[in-house]
Design an enzyme around this catalytic site. Structure first.
Site, PDB file in Angstrom:
ATOM      1  N   GLU A 203       0.662  -1.172  -0.111  1.00 25.06           N
ATOM      2  CA  GLU A 203       0.002  -0.074   0.016  1.00 25.06           C
ATOM      3  C   GLU A 203       0.782   1.336   0.095  1.00 25.06           C
ATOM      4  O   GLU A 203       1.849   1.239   0.534  1.00 25.06           O
ATOM      5  CB  GLU A 203      -0.623   0.123   1.138  1.00 25.06           C
ATOM      6  CG  GLU A 203      -2.270  -0.855   1.199  1.00 25.06           C
ATOM      7  CD  GLU A 203      -2.874  -0.474   2.483  1.00 25.06           C
ATOM      8  OE1 GLU A 203      -2.586   0.189   3.327  1.00 25.06           O
ATOM      9  OE2 GLU A 203      -3.999  -1.119   2.523  1.00 25.06           O
ATOM     10  N   LYS A 204       0.318   2.466  -0.693  1.00 19.42           N
ATOM     11  CA  LYS A 204       0.911   3.772  -0.320  1.00 19.42           C
ATOM     12  C   LYS A 204       1.078   4.095   1.032  1.00 19.42           C
ATOM     13  O   LYS A 204       0.152   3.772   1.704  1.00 19.42           O
ATOM     14  CB  LYS A 204       0.212   4.489  -1.322  1.00 19.42           C
ATOM     15  CG  LYS A 204       0.661   6.076  -1.072  1.00 19.42           C
ATOM     16  CD  LYS A 204       1.423   6.734  -2.023  1.00 19.42           C
ATOM     17  CE  LYS A 204       1.852   7.787  -2.061  1.00 19.42           C
ATOM     18  NZ  LYS A 204       3.274   7.886  -2.359  1.00 19.42           N
ATOM     19  N   HIS A 211      -7.018   7.679  11.973  1.00 17.94           N
ATOM     20  CA  HIS A 211      -7.760   6.609  12.000  1.00 17.94           C
ATOM     21  C   HIS A 211      -9.231   6.852  12.546  1.00 17.94           C
ATOM     22  O   HIS A 211      -9.475   7.148  13.602  1.00 17.94           O
ATOM     23  CB  HIS A 211      -7.099   5.720  12.994  1.00 17.94           C
ATOM     24  CG  HIS A 211      -7.795   4.137  12.988  1.00 17.94           C
ATOM     25  ND1 HIS A 211      -7.071   3.059  13.110  1.00 17.94           N
ATOM     26  CD2 HIS A 211      -8.988   3.850  13.331  1.00 17.94           C
ATOM     27  CE1 HIS A 211      -8.034   1.956  13.265  1.00 17.94           C
ATOM     28  NE2 HIS A 211      -9.015   2.573  13.241  1.00 17.94           N
ATOM     29  N   ARG A 295     -16.512  -7.972  14.221  1.00 16.09           N
ATOM     30  CA  ARG A 295     -16.733  -8.043  15.777  1.00 16.09           C
ATOM     31  C   ARG A 295     -17.187  -6.742  16.332  1.00 16.09           C
ATOM     32  O   ARG A 295     -17.189  -5.577  15.889  1.00 16.09           O
ATOM     33  CB  ARG A 295     -15.404  -8.429  16.152  1.00 16.09           C
ATOM     34  CG  ARG A 295     -14.479  -7.529  16.371  1.00 16.09           C
ATOM     35  CD  ARG A 295     -13.498  -7.658  17.243  1.00 16.09           C
ATOM     36  NE  ARG A 295     -12.567  -6.313  17.542  1.00 16.09           N
ATOM     37  CZ  ARG A 295     -11.398  -6.138  16.453  1.00 16.09           C
ATOM     38  NH1 ARG A 295     -11.295  -6.950  15.536  1.00 16.09           N
ATOM     39  NH2 ARG A 295     -10.697  -5.224  16.776  1.00 16.09           N
TER      40      ARG A 295
HETATM   41  C1  MV4 Z   1      -1.372   2.320   7.177  1.00 20.38           C
HETATM   42  C2  MV4 Z   1      -0.490   3.583   7.997  1.00 20.38           C
HETATM   43  C3  MV4 Z   1      -0.219   4.466   6.784  1.00 20.38           C
HETATM   44  N1  MV4 Z   1      -0.255   4.010   5.390  1.00 20.38           N
HETATM   45  N2  MV4 Z   1      -1.455   1.977   5.954  1.00 20.38           N
HETATM   46  C4  MV4 Z   1      -1.769   0.470  11.761  1.00 20.38           C
HETATM   47  C5  MV4 Z   1      -2.827  -0.189  12.375  1.00 20.38           C
HETATM   48  C6  MV4 Z   1      -3.272  -0.995  10.920  1.00 20.38           C
HETATM   49  N3  MV4 Z   1      -4.808  -0.898  11.114  1.00 20.38           N
HETATM   50  C7  MV4 Z   1      -3.004  -0.273   9.940  1.00 20.38           C
HETATM   51  N4  MV4 Z   1      -2.083   0.928  10.345  1.00 20.38           N
HETATM   52  C8  MV4 Z   1      -1.572   1.742   9.528  1.00 20.38           C
HETATM   53  N5  MV4 Z   1      -1.509   1.545   8.230  1.00 20.38           N
HETATM   54  C9  MV4 Z   1      -0.771   2.940   5.369  1.00 20.38           C
HETATM   55  N6  MV4 Z   1      -1.158   2.643   3.993  1.00 20.38           N
HETATM   56  C10 MV4 Z   1      -0.309   3.664   9.230  1.00 20.38           C
HETATM   57  C11 MV4 Z   1      -0.760   2.887  10.074  1.00 20.38           C
HETATM   58  C12 MV4 Z   1      -0.628   3.318  11.430  1.00 20.38           C
HETATM   59  C13 MV4 Z   1      -1.689   3.778  12.176  1.00 20.38           C
HETATM   60  C14 MV4 Z   1      -2.980   3.579  11.821  1.00 20.38           C
HETATM   61  C15 MV4 Z   1      -3.886   3.983  12.608  1.00 20.38           C
HETATM   62  C16 MV4 Z   1      -3.659   4.235  14.112  1.00 20.38           C
HETATM   63  C17 MV4 Z   1      -2.566   4.311  14.490  1.00 20.38           C
HETATM   64  C18 MV4 Z   1      -1.219   3.897  13.514  1.00 20.38           C
HETATM   65  C19 MV4 Z   1      -0.026   4.047  14.050  1.00 20.38           C
HETATM   66  C20 MV4 Z   1       0.777   3.764  13.022  1.00 20.38           C
HETATM   67  C21 MV4 Z   1       0.598   3.164  11.850  1.00 20.38           C
END
Ligand code: MV4
Length: 502
Positions: A203-204, A211, A295
């Site tokens: 993924e990019k 979030h 869930r």
């Molecule tokens: C990402 C991202 C940046 N770019 N995907 C972390 C939890 C998992 N569900 C997906 N996550 C992430 N995916 C892309 N393409 C950054 C994270 C991420 C993050 C996401 C949500 C909440 C906290 C986080 C902490 C670090 C990285």
């Protein structure tokens, strides 16, 4: 009221088992707890109508032991099984085993769990429904050369993720092509040992995303609605600490677009029951589908307080085949809710788990304060399981009101015997960036680096104790006085919410 089931077994422990027991009791349904040898005195065991021992403390021999749980459910005469979250909640094999044993699984159909469990299949489903997804591959990557070609196409930095992973496990950031081959090897090997499947996708990488997740409810009669979003950007190592509903970023128009995208996606995979669609949102407020959790989520209470809907009761009713009985236009959002997750961890020792006996406990109460707890004074927090001991949730008429109420409630919270994340929450909740709604997934690193909120108060407490001991030694006394008419001193330590009258 007609009860959808007479008896439900709860295949979980801790606060979520207690949460489900409460819903059962209100519905007039008999609740059946299961427990490990480490949980003989646990709150969910005390609160349930019936409780059965599964086996030794390790989860593999207790809360993950599918056969034992199904056998117990049948023997107890339960008609349905609620899996809570974690453990077997997203295990399609468990859902299937329940159905085969003639038990209703209070969750989605096994096939929907399976589709969403494969993150590449989930991405394909989203693409098919024109739900915006993070740019990347929707099949596992093949050779190193193919990965390099795709990565160049979408542009660095990129992330490698385990197809069967999720929740941040097995992710790898790749900043430049030179790092790709090595990262691929590591990611594949990690995915293989953690998930038994070495497939990874690309993924990019989004910098400092937020979030934001959407709560959905789907009944078995074709009605799918959403209950709006939760902001979950404050996390530490993929462990959420604070969540809120609504998100400070999301306005009515964006809520509608995200909600409709989420409903489209879940309806297309035949989803039934409660579920959560996760999105990453970039600085331009563009949202991208990330993954789906099939869930009930830990943070569901913030949605409950703002929408007035009991998600566990809805899950039970839906599983019993009842109609939702209302539509999207009946969903209203009122005020603001915030949840702080209280973990038995020591934030002053890098969040090291802090199990042990809870020798003192005073939980916050008062207007619009909810404490979803799995502990009580005198219980021992076992070492074997997740360290979440309770969730403190407050509601306010607006965000500022909810923040003030959370600060008030946190100040009332006293836990003695185990270290908790309460001081961190007290720090977060008054931080200027949090108060302004300037959140990102990097928030906590920024905040934790700055200072240690309670250190000063604790040093003062230690100094006072040392001075008192020295005083007794000087006076020739060998022991501290026993019961005095004054309440014990732990109630009056450091924080402002509960202090010794002057
Ligand atoms: C990402 C991202 C940046 N770019 N995907 C972390 C939890 C998992 N569900 C997906 N996550 C992430 N995916 C892309 N393409 C950054 C994270 C991420 C993050 C996401 C949500 C909440 C906290 C986080 C902490 C670090 C990285």
């Amino acid at each position: 009221m007609k009860t959808p089931f007479r008896k439900i077994l709860i295949a979980n422990r801790g606060e979520i088992a207690v949460r489900v027991i409460r819903a059962c009791r209100e519905l007039g349904i008999t609740s059946v707890a299961v427990f490990s040898e480490a949980d003989r005195e646990a709150l969910h065991v005390l609160m349930a109508d019936e409780a059965y021992l599964l086996g030794p403390p390790p989860a593999a021999e207790s809360y993950l032991a599918i056969e034992k749980i199904i056998r117990t459910a049948k023997a107890s005469g339960a008609e349905a099984v609620h899996p809570g979250y974690g453990f077997l909640a997203e295990n399609a094999g468990f859902a299937e085993a329940c159905l085969q044993a003639g038990l209703v699984f209070i969750g989605p159909p096994p096939q929907a769990i399976r589709t969403m469990g494969d993150k590449t299949a989930a991405r394909r489903a989203a693409l098919a429904m024109k739900v915006p997804t993070v740019p990347g591959t929707s099949e596992p990557v093949g050779s190193d050369a193919e990965a390099a070609r795709v990565a160049r196409e979408i542009g660095y930095p990129v992330m490698l993720k385990a197809a069967m992973g999720g929740g941040g496990k097995g992710m790898r950031l790749v900043r430049a092509e030179g790092e790709l081959a090595g990262a691929l090897r590591m990611a594949r090997s990690e995915a293989g040992s953690a998930f038994g499947d070495s497939a990874v996708y690309l993924e990019k990488y989004l910098e400092e995303p937020r979030h934001i997740e959407v709560q959905v409810l789907a009944d078995s009669h074709g009605t799918t609605i959403h209950l709006g979003e939760r902001e979950c950007s404050i996390q530490r190592r993929h462990q959420k600490l604070v969540e809120e509903c609504p998100s400070p970023l999301v306005d009515d128009a964006m809520r509608k677009r995200m909600g409709e995208a989420a409903c489209r996606l879940v309806a297309s995979v035949g989803y039934v029951n409660a579920g959560t669609v996760e999105f990453l949102v970039d600085r331009q407020k563009i949202f991208y589908f990330l993954e789906m959790n099939t869930r009930l989520q830990v943070e569901h209470p913030v949605t409950e307080l703002v929408t007035g809907r009991d998600l566990v009761k809805e899950q039970i009713r839906i599983a019993a085949g009842e109609k939702l009985g209302y539509g999207q236009s009946d969903v209203k959002w009122t005020g603001w809710a915030i949840e702080c997750r209280i973990y038995a961890e020591d934030p002053y020792r890098n969040f090291m788990p802090s199990p042990g006996a809870v020798i003192g406990l005073r939980t916050p109460a008062g207007p619009w304060v909810r404490d979803d707890s799995g502990i009580y004074e005198g219980v021992t927090v076992p070492i074997y399981y997740d360290s979440l001991i309770s969730k403190l949730i407050v509601w306010g008429p607006d965000r500022a009101g909810a923040i003030a109420r959370m600060a008030r409630a946190l100040a009332e919270y006293k836990v003695v015997g185990v270290r908790t994340t309460i001081p961190v929450h007290q720090h977060i909740i008054v931080h200027p960036d949090f108060v302004a709604g300037r959140l990102s997934t990097h928030f906590l690193d920024a905040v934790m680096g700055v200072e240690r909120p309670e250190a000063e108060g604790r040093h003062r407490t230690v100094a006072l104790i040392a001075a008192a001991l020295a005083g007794y030694a000087r006076a020739g006394k060998t022991t501290l006085p026993l019961a005095s008419s004054r309440p014990s001193a732990w109630k009056f330590s450091a924080r402002s919410g509960w202090s010794r009258p002057r």
